[in-house]
Design a protein around this motif. Structure first.
Motif, mmCIF file in Angstrom:
data_model
loop_
_atom_site.group_PDB
_atom_site.id
_atom_site.type_symbol
_atom_site.label_atom_id
_atom_site.label_comp_id
_atom_site.label_asym_id
_atom_site.label_seq_id
_atom_site.Cartn_x
_atom_site.Cartn_y
_atom_site.Cartn_z
ATOM 1 N N PHE A 1 2.377 82.191 -14.654
ATOM 2 C CA PHE A 1 3.420 81.175 -14.810
ATOM 3 C C PHE A 1 2.825 79.785 -14.739
ATOM 4 O O PHE A 1 1.757 79.568 -14.160
ATOM 5 C CB PHE A 1 4.527 81.339 -13.762
ATOM 6 N N ASP A 2 3.535 78.859 -15.371
ATOM 7 C CA ASP A 2 3.128 77.458 -15.421
ATOM 8 C C ASP A 2 4.387 76.613 -15.239
ATOM 9 O O ASP A 2 5.248 76.579 -16.120
ATOM 10 C CB ASP A 2 2.465 77.151 -16.762
ATOM 11 N N LEU A 3 4.494 75.965 -14.088
ATOM 12 C CA LEU A 3 5.669 75.162 -13.776
ATOM 13 C C LEU A 3 5.299 73.699 -13.681
ATOM 14 O O LEU A 3 4.280 73.344 -13.092
ATOM 15 C CB LEU A 3 6.287 75.603 -12.439
ATOM 16 N N GLU A 4 6.134 72.841 -14.255
ATOM 17 C CA GLU A 4 5.971 71.398 -14.122
ATOM 18 C C GLU A 4 7.043 70.857 -13.180
ATOM 19 O O GLU A 4 8.146 71.404 -13.105
ATOM 20 C CB GLU A 4 6.107 70.713 -15.488
ATOM 21 N N PHE A 5 6.707 69.772 -12.477
ATOM 22 C CA PHE A 5 7.674 69.133 -11.603
ATOM 23 C C PHE A 5 8.207 67.864 -12.265
ATOM 24 O O PHE A 5 7.466 67.153 -12.962
ATOM 25 C CB PHE A 5 7.043 68.792 -10.251
ATOM 26 N N THR A 6 9.476 67.592 -12.057
ATOM 27 C CA THR A 6 10.088 66.430 -12.697
ATOM 28 C C THR A 6 9.537 65.113 -12.153
ATOM 29 O O THR A 6 9.661 64.075 -12.798
ATOM 30 C CB THR A 6 11.619 66.445 -12.491
ATOM 31 N N LEU B 1 9.239 80.646 -3.527
ATOM 32 C CA LEU B 1 8.252 79.671 -3.062
ATOM 33 C C LEU B 1 8.907 78.406 -2.513
ATOM 34 O O LEU B 1 8.207 77.471 -2.107
ATOM 35 C CB LEU B 1 7.299 79.311 -4.206
ATOM 36 N N ARG B 2 10.234 78.367 -2.554
ATOM 37 C CA ARG B 2 11.004 77.230 -2.045
ATOM 38 C C ARG B 2 10.563 75.917 -2.684
ATOM 39 O O ARG B 2 10.335 74.904 -2.012
ATOM 40 C CB ARG B 2 10.898 77.154 -0.521
ATOM 41 N N LEU B 3 10.472 75.959 -4.002
ATOM 42 C CA LEU B 3 10.034 74.785 -4.746
ATOM 43 C C LEU B 3 11.217 73.863 -5.031
ATOM 44 O O LEU B 3 12.346 74.310 -5.201
ATOM 45 C CB LEU B 3 9.387 75.211 -6.060
ATOM 46 N N LEU B 4 10.927 72.570 -5.119
ATOM 47 C CA LEU B 4 11.933 71.574 -5.446
ATOM 48 C C LEU B 4 11.506 70.802 -6.679
ATOM 49 O O LEU B 4 10.329 70.708 -7.008
ATOM 50 C CB LEU B 4 12.130 70.599 -4.274
ATOM 51 N N MET B 5 12.479 70.234 -7.367
ATOM 52 C CA MET B 5 12.253 69.342 -8.519
ATOM 53 C C MET B 5 11.432 70.018 -9.608
ATOM 54 O O MET B 5 10.555 69.414 -10.232
ATOM 55 C CB MET B 5 11.596 68.031 -8.054
ATOM 56 N N VAL B 6 11.718 71.287 -9.865
ATOM 57 C CA VAL B 6 11.022 72.030 -10.925
ATOM 58 C C VAL B 6 11.636 71.677 -12.270
ATOM 59 O O VAL B 6 12.856 71.704 -12.446
ATOM 60 C CB VAL B 6 11.104 73.549 -10.677
ATOM 61 N N GLY B 7 10.790 71.339 -13.226
ATOM 62 C CA GLY B 7 11.236 70.997 -14.572
ATOM 63 C C GLY B 7 10.914 72.109 -15.558
ATOM 64 O O GLY B 7 11.221 73.282 -15.307
ATOM 65 N N PRO B 8 10.264 71.792 -16.675
ATOM 66 C CA PRO B 8 9.930 72.821 -17.663
ATOM 67 C C PRO B 8 9.066 73.923 -17.050
ATOM 68 O O PRO B 8 8.190 73.669 -16.217
ATOM 69 C CB PRO B 8 9.155 72.037 -18.722
ATOM 70 N N ALA B 9 9.323 75.154 -17.459
ATOM 71 C CA ALA B 9 8.606 76.304 -16.888
ATOM 72 C C ALA B 9 8.314 77.315 -17.976
ATOM 73 O O ALA B 9 9.126 77.522 -18.880
ATOM 74 C CB ALA B 9 9.429 76.929 -15.775
ATOM 75 N N ARG B 10 7.150 77.958 -17.873
ATOM 76 C CA ARG B 10 6.772 78.982 -18.851
ATOM 77 C C ARG B 10 6.293 80.236 -18.127
ATOM 78 O O ARG B 10 5.589 80.163 -17.120
ATOM 79 C CB ARG B 10 5.654 78.479 -19.761
ATOM 80 N N ILE B 11 6.715 81.381 -18.654
ATOM 81 C CA ILE B 11 6.224 82.675 -18.207
ATOM 82 C C ILE B 11 5.267 83.194 -19.284
ATOM 83 O O ILE B 11 5.618 83.242 -20.465
ATOM 84 C CB ILE B 11 7.379 83.670 -17.994
ATOM 85 N N LEU B 12 4.059 83.572 -18.881
ATOM 86 C CA LEU B 12 3.024 83.948 -19.833
ATOM 87 C C LEU B 12 2.503 85.354 -19.522
ATOM 88 O O LEU B 12 2.484 85.788 -18.371
ATOM 89 C CB LEU B 12 1.860 82.951 -19.782
ATOM 90 N N ASN B 13 2.078 86.046 -20.574
ATOM 91 C CA ASN B 13 1.374 87.333 -20.433
ATOM 92 C C ASN B 13 2.170 88.341 -19.596
ATOM 93 O O ASN B 13 1.606 89.072 -18.781
ATOM 94 C CB ASN B 13 -0.015 87.118 -19.805
ATOM 95 N N LYS B 14 3.444 88.372 -19.823
ATOM 96 C CA LYS B 14 4.303 89.270 -19.036
ATOM 97 C C LYS B 14 4.164 90.708 -19.511
ATOM 98 O O LYS B 14 4.159 90.981 -20.707
ATOM 99 C CB LYS B 14 5.762 88.828 -19.146
ATOM 100 N N LYS B 15 4.069 91.612 -18.541
ATOM 101 C CA LYS B 15 4.079 93.036 -18.867
ATOM 102 C C LYS B 15 4.719 93.807 -17.727
ATOM 103 O O LYS B 15 4.680 93.384 -16.568
ATOM 104 C CB LYS B 15 2.666 93.536 -19.147
ATOM 105 N N ILE B 16 5.323 94.921 -18.070
ATOM 106 C CA ILE B 16 5.990 95.783 -17.093
ATOM 107 C C ILE B 16 5.090 96.974 -16.808
ATOM 108 O O ILE B 16 4.565 97.611 -17.722
ATOM 109 C CB ILE B 16 7.353 96.279 -17.622
ATOM 110 N N ILE B 17 4.899 97.255 -15.530
ATOM 111 C CA ILE B 17 4.062 98.385 -15.144
ATOM 112 C C ILE B 17 4.851 99.310 -14.215
ATOM 113 O O ILE B 17 5.858 98.906 -13.615
ATOM 114 C CB ILE B 17 2.768 97.927 -14.428
ATOM 115 N N THR B 18 4.409 100.546 -14.126
ATOM 116 C CA THR B 18 4.995 101.504 -13.189
ATOM 117 C C THR B 18 4.122 101.543 -11.950
ATOM 118 O O THR B 18 2.960 101.919 -12.002
ATOM 119 C CB THR B 18 5.076 102.903 -13.826
ATOM 120 N N GLU B 19 4.699 101.111 -10.838
ATOM 121 C CA GLU B 19 3.936 100.999 -9.596
ATOM 122 C C GLU B 19 4.926 100.964 -8.435
ATOM 123 O O GLU B 19 6.006 100.370 -8.551
ATOM 124 C CB GLU B 19 3.098 99.713 -9.626
#
Length: 294
Positions: free
Chosen positions: A10-15, A47-65
């Motif tokens: 993930f890649d999160l930017e703060f405002t 993560l109790r983050l504040l002032m989160v702006g644009p966000a991207r989820i990358l390389n997502k995959k579902i696994i059995t675990e």
């Protein structure tokens, strides 16, 4: 079903500047997949983050675990229960009042002539009486000088501490004050669950429906409730012309919501109730999207 986990970066930017990244982040999930937006919500909350702006989820995959901890929802444990009937073309809520009319004012086909190629809109036209679907009554519905929809403060419609009183229509039609004794009522939205919503859109819905008695209304008024709702055709007995429950409650600025549904999905207590109408001047009744937040 075997346990599923999602692996992602993930890649999160703060405002207010800066950002945070994560690689090979793992999360237990219910089901076989989870939307990117839900993952972002989870990260921000966990993560109790504040002032989160644009966000991207990358390389997502579902696994059995096997799950490492109890999976949590992206809504932080909140559940919303819809307590409203659907308003659709042809709906008659109250016998003798006209049906709702839902149609196009501007259809998508017609809009092609007004906008650029590939751009279409639909503008709906709705004709209905205010007593349609699940609706709220304000004092001006009963009293000429009572507050209308535009005059009632918004806090009176939203996030009210709720309680459900169970009065099964198979056991009782006239719901008296005794049904409300030994309960914490003051300042709360009191929702009366009769199960009558099972007859919605049937002829039987308008016949011999459950209702509150005058002494019940007086007791609720004297207990200082904020709002009273019911999943029946009317909170009053409609076999005559008098409406003592409307008279008593609306005379005390206690709002009324009629034609609720799905009250069986609510706990007796521990939820917030909302039923918010538009801000219409000169009207004392209007449909609402009634809901409970658990």
């Amino acid at each position: 079903m075997p346990d599923k986990r999602v692996v992602f970066d993930f890649d999160l930017e703060f405002t207010n500047g800066g950002g945070i990244q994560g690689q090979d982040f793992r999360l237990d999930i219910d089901g076989d997949d989870i939307a990117d937006a839900a993952l972002v919500d989870y990260i921000v909350r966990d993560l109790r983050l504040l002032m989160v702006g644009p966000a991207r989820i990358l390389n997502k995959k579902i696994i059995t675990e096997p799950h490492k901890r109890k999976a949590e929802s992206a809504s932080s444990g909140r559940v919303y229960v819809d307590l409203s009937h659907v308003i659709e073309d042809g709906l008659v809520t109250y016998p003798g009042l006209p049906a709702a009319r839902v149609c196009d004012y501007l259809s998508r086909e017609q809009s092609r002539e007004k906008y650029a190629a590939g751009t279409q809109f639909q503008i709906a036209k709705i004709e209905m009486v205010a007593n349609t679907g699940t609706y709220i009554d304000c004092p001006s519905h009963r009293y000429a000088h009572g507050k209308d929809l535009s005059q009632v403060r918004i806090a009176a419609f939203a996030d009210l501490d709720g309680i459900v009183v169970r009065a099964d229509h198979r056991e009782v039609r006239a719901i008296e004050a005794s049904w409300f004794r030994d309960k914490e009522l003051r300042g709360r939205a009191v929702l009366v669950h009769t199960g009558w919503d099972a007859h919605w859109r049937e002829a039987a819905y308008a016949v011999d429906h459950p209702f509150l008695t005058e002494d019940a209304a007086a007791y609720l008024r004297d207990c200082g409730v904020a709002l009273v709702g019911i999943d029946s055709m009317n909170i009053d007995d409609t076999r005559g012309g008098e409406r003592p429950v409307h008279t008593t409650l609306l005379g005390a600025d206690i709002l009324i919501v009629e034609h609720l549904c799905n009250l069986s999905a609510l706990p007796d207590e521990g939820f917030a109730f909302s039923a918010i109408p538009p801000k219409v001047k000169g009207a004392g009744t209007f449909p609402v999207r009634a809901m409970a937040r658990l």
